[in-house]
Design an enzyme around this catalytic site. Structure first.
Site, PDB file in Angstrom:
ATOM      1  N   ARG A   1       6.652   2.238   1.121  1.00  0.00           N
ATOM      2  CA  ARG A   1       6.236   0.860   0.879  1.00  0.00           C
ATOM      3  C   ARG A   1       6.422   0.051   2.155  1.00  0.00           C
ATOM      4  NH1 ARG A   1       8.734   3.190  -3.083  1.00  0.00           N
ATOM      5  NH2 ARG A   1       7.951   3.105  -5.234  1.00  0.00           N
TER       6      ARG A   1
ATOM      7  N   SER B   1       4.732  -0.505  -6.686  1.00  0.00           N
ATOM      8  CA  SER B   1       5.490  -0.686  -7.941  1.00  0.00           C
ATOM      9  C   SER B   1       5.558  -2.164  -8.325  1.00  0.00           C
ATOM     10  CB  SER B   1       6.877  -0.053  -7.815  1.00  0.00           C
ATOM     11  OG  SER B   1       6.758   1.329  -7.544  1.00  0.00           O
TER      12      SER B   1
END
Length: 273
Positions: free
Chosen positions: A118, A216
């Site tokens: 990420r 997410s």
């Protein structure tokens, strides 16, 4: 003479050329379902061409050898014959996918966290080769630990949660996977799938895993976050640490990535169900 006859009947000459090409192609075909479908389509084209030819014989301005080429091409009946020929030639000359090698170098900071990497969206979007490097590292690391078959095999689900940069990243990842010989890449409709949905698709398709464009619970957008995570087969579980470390190790030694030239995620060929 026969040559003189064809010279003064351009539609007949064009149809003869089509028939010759079709005969040669049919002899070389292995009569696979796709080949049979192509032959059927060509036969329909011949029928249309013959009907057009008979109409052209009754139309003096279409049956004159001295008619200017521009006027001939403007004639709808001539265009139909040309379009039939174009279809036939496209079928005979099956397009070849071009595999392109792109020189690159390791990019710092590609160690995945929980089953993926990420970063801020701008890092993925604006850093040259960032998506492609990580995709190449995923393939190399996954194969090193034995979770992904060698080139010519393997099935992967590729999708994302629909956030900003989702479709563009899918295109880049799919090009790298295809160039590395992943034989089957399944992209959900519009490239959107939830993480639990992707896990279900892995199990249902007996895939080797899934690659997901998601960060997410982190917010998405051009000034927010983006990520790529991966789940493994056969159960669709999040990638274990030994795999994420193998991916990181591969990312530190890259000197090139490979990708397939052209478009990879074709909306017109999507399959539902």
């Amino acid at each position: 003479s026969e040559r003189s006859k064809l010279k003064h009947e351009p539609h007949a000459a064009h149809t003869a050329q089509l028939q010759l090409t079709a005969a040669e192609w049919s002899q070389q075909s292995n009569k696979s379902p796709r080949a049979k479908a192509g032959i059927a389509a060509i036969s329909r084209g011949f029928s249309r061409a013959k009907r057009v030819q008979s109409l052209a014989a009754e139309t003096p301005e279409c049956n004159t050898a001295h008619q200017p080429a521009a006027a001939m091409r403007a004639n709808p009946m001539f265009l139909l014959l040309v379009s039939c020929d174009a279809f036939l030639r496209a079928t005979v000359a099956k397009p070849q996918h071009v595999r392109v090698k792109v020189a690159t170098s390791p990019i710092e900071g590609m160690r995945p966290g929980t089953s993926g990497l990420r970063k801020r969206t701008k890092v993925w979007e604006e850093t040259p080769h960032y998506v492609e490097n990580f995709a190449q590292a995923m393939v190399a690391g996954w194969r090193d630990v034995g979770g992904l078959p060698a080139a010519g095999g393997g099935t992967l689900i590729v999708g994302g949660d629909g956030r900003y940069f989702n479709k563009e990243a899918i295109q880049r990842v799919v090009r790298v996977l295809a160039a590395n010989g992943v034989s089957r890449i399944l992209v959900p409709v519009d490239g959107v799938v939830s993480t639990p949905g992707a896990s279900a698709l892995v199990r249902r398709s007996q895939a080797d895993g899934a690659i997901l464009m998601t960060a997410s619970h982190n917010p998405g957008g051009p000034d927010a976050d983006f990520g790529i995570k991966f789940n493994t087969g056969p159960d669709g579980a999040p990638a274990k640490e030994f795999l994420t470390e193998a991916v990181y190790d591969a990312s530190t030694s890259l000197n090139e990535h490979v990708r397939r030239a052209g478009s990879s995620f074709d909306e017109s060929r999507r399959r539902r169900g």
